[in-house]
Design an enzyme around this catalytic site. Structure first.
Site, mmCIF file in Angstrom:
data_model
loop_
_atom_site.group_PDB
_atom_site.id
_atom_site.type_symbol
_atom_site.label_atom_id
_atom_site.label_comp_id
_atom_site.label_asym_id
_atom_site.label_seq_id
_atom_site.Cartn_x
_atom_site.Cartn_y
_atom_site.Cartn_z
ATOM 1 N N SER A 15 0.842 -1.197 0.000
ATOM 2 C CA SER A 15 0.000 0.000 0.000
ATOM 3 C C SER A 15 0.879 1.251 0.000
ATOM 4 O O SER A 15 2.102 1.163 0.115
ATOM 5 C CB SER A 15 -0.922 0.019 1.231
ATOM 6 O OG SER A 15 -0.161 0.099 2.422
ATOM 7 N N GLY A 16 0.230 2.409 -0.103
ATOM 8 C CA GLY A 16 0.927 3.679 0.045
ATOM 9 C C GLY A 16 2.075 3.877 -0.923
ATOM 10 O O GLY A 16 2.014 3.510 -2.102
ATOM 11 N N ASP A 30 8.309 -10.477 6.399
ATOM 12 C CA ASP A 30 8.372 -9.739 7.663
ATOM 13 C C ASP A 30 9.792 -9.198 7.760
ATOM 14 O O ASP A 30 10.741 -9.964 7.944
ATOM 15 C CB ASP A 30 8.061 -10.679 8.832
ATOM 16 C CG ASP A 30 8.208 -9.998 10.189
ATOM 17 O OD1 ASP A 30 8.595 -8.818 10.245
ATOM 18 O OD2 ASP A 30 7.953 -10.678 11.210
ATOM 19 N N VAL A 31 9.959 -7.879 7.617
ATOM 20 C CA VAL A 31 11.304 -7.316 7.550
ATOM 21 C C VAL A 31 12.067 -7.423 8.871
ATOM 22 O O VAL A 31 13.285 -7.218 8.890
ATOM 23 C CB VAL A 31 11.294 -5.846 7.081
ATOM 24 C CG1 VAL A 31 10.752 -5.735 5.665
ATOM 25 C CG2 VAL A 31 10.524 -4.962 8.050
ATOM 26 N N TYR A 64 9.311 7.466 16.218
ATOM 27 C CA TYR A 64 9.299 7.341 14.763
ATOM 28 C C TYR A 64 10.360 8.247 14.145
ATOM 29 O O TYR A 64 11.147 7.815 13.290
ATOM 30 C CB TYR A 64 7.912 7.700 14.231
ATOM 31 C CG TYR A 64 7.814 7.762 12.729
ATOM 32 C CD1 TYR A 64 7.615 6.609 11.976
ATOM 33 C CD2 TYR A 64 7.899 8.981 12.052
ATOM 34 C CE1 TYR A 64 7.517 6.665 10.591
ATOM 35 C CE2 TYR A 64 7.795 9.044 10.672
ATOM 36 C CZ TYR A 64 7.605 7.887 9.943
ATOM 37 O OH TYR A 64 7.508 7.937 8.569
ATOM 38 N N LYS A 73 13.753 7.361 11.822
ATOM 39 C CA LYS A 73 13.971 7.905 10.490
ATOM 40 C C LYS A 73 15.294 8.669 10.415
ATOM 41 O O LYS A 73 15.968 8.659 9.382
ATOM 42 C CB LYS A 73 12.798 8.797 10.090
ATOM 43 C CG LYS A 73 11.504 8.026 9.858
ATOM 44 C CD LYS A 73 11.688 6.954 8.800
ATOM 45 C CE LYS A 73 10.412 6.231 8.474
ATOM 46 N NZ LYS A 73 10.577 5.215 7.382
ATOM 47 N N ALA A 106 -0.274 12.635 0.459
ATOM 48 C CA ALA A 106 -1.631 12.113 0.580
ATOM 49 C C ALA A 106 -1.666 10.650 0.154
ATOM 50 O O ALA A 106 -1.403 10.321 -1.002
ATOM 51 C CB ALA A 106 -2.573 12.932 -0.297
ATOM 52 N N THR A 107 -1.945 9.763 1.098
ATOM 53 C CA THR A 107 -2.111 8.343 0.825
ATOM 54 C C THR A 107 -3.357 7.856 1.551
ATOM 55 O O THR A 107 -3.936 8.571 2.378
ATOM 56 C CB THR A 107 -0.897 7.518 1.302
ATOM 57 O OG1 THR A 107 -0.849 7.541 2.737
ATOM 58 C CG2 THR A 107 0.400 8.070 0.745
#
Length: 257
Positions: free
Chosen positions: A20-21, A67-68, A164, A168, A198-199
């Site tokens: 997604s996204g 699964d990372v 978060y 990053k 925008a997602t």
């Protein structure tokens, strides 16, 4: 003057967080530009849907459930890619998650989850990719391309997302360090720091008071469209970026001005 091209014909690209996204967008534009794309994420049904869409457009895609945070899962994805398309030479490390809220009340388990996906997951993904690139001869042909997706929050503080933002910032610096480590191995490592886009994941926030306040602080008062990263992504994945490594690119439509 020699020309340049963003044609990715002959490349094999692996994109994490592709269900997604932005990940979905990255996979689509890479496939449309000629790459064979390995789309990796946890939601198998969405991956299968994307693979079908890419095939309908005339592209080639392989859906792999990954699964990372699990190294064995990542290795299996690269093995599947090699069996179907050949060695991966292009990696978009996009998988990530956020648990928003005040740090005062954030459960330690949520903190650990963000570290596991956003930092450990990126490291495991790009390290395995680099190992495969070296084994396939990147030191000689210089075709290795790794793009790590960070965020403007890596360098622009935002309330309610401290862990978060920290992950990053960490992957941005990790990308620069790995670029130096692997410069002699024919692998370019670069980092993209997108602004707010925008997602389907964040559509609802812009109708809230917090979202409108955020928008009011942007120089152009708007969020970006998913297409905002297309050109830079194709550049960094292509032969045109042969002399670009260790760079951190902010693309935010002036949101941090």
């Amino acid at each position: 003057m020699d020309g340049f091209s963003f044609d990715l014909t002959g490349r094999v690209a692996l994109v994490t967080g592709a269900s997604s996204g932005l990940g979905r967008r990255f996979a689509g534009i890479l496939a449309a530009s000629g790459a064979k794309v390995v789309i990796a994420a946890r939601r198998a049904a969405l991956l299968d849907e994307l693979a079908s869409e890419i095939a309908t457009m005339g592209g080639e895609a392989l859906a792999v459930t990954v699964d990372v945070t699990d190294e064995a899962s990542i290795i299996a994805a690269y093995d599947a890619a090699a069996e179907r398309f050949g060695p991966v030479d292009t990696v978009i490390a996009n998988a990530g998650l956020n648990v928003a809220g005040s740090a005062l009340g954030l459960p330690a388990t949520s903190f650990d989850q963000m570290i596991a996906v956003n930092l450990r997951g990126v490291f495991l993904t790009v390290r395995e990719g680099a190992r495969r690139m070296v084994a396939a001869g990147s030191s000689d042909d210089g075709r290795g391309r790794i793009v790590i997706i960070s965020s403007i929050t890596a360098h622009h503080p935002s309330a309610g997302i401290a862990p978060y933002s920290a992950t990053k910032a960490a992957v941005a610096q990790m990308g620069r360090s790995l670029a130096k480590d692997w410069a002699g191995k024919g692998i370019n490592v670069n980092v993209l720091c997108p602004g707010y886009i925008a997602t389907d994941i964040n559509d609802a926030i812009w109708e809230t008071l917090a979202g409108r306040t955020l928008l009011d602080g942007f120089a152009r008062g708007r969020v970006m469209d998913e297409s905002a990263l297309d050109a830079m992504t194709l550049y960094l994945a292509s032969n045109a970026s042969a002399q670009t490594t260790g760079s951190v690119f902010t693309i935010d439509d002036g949101q941090t001005l």
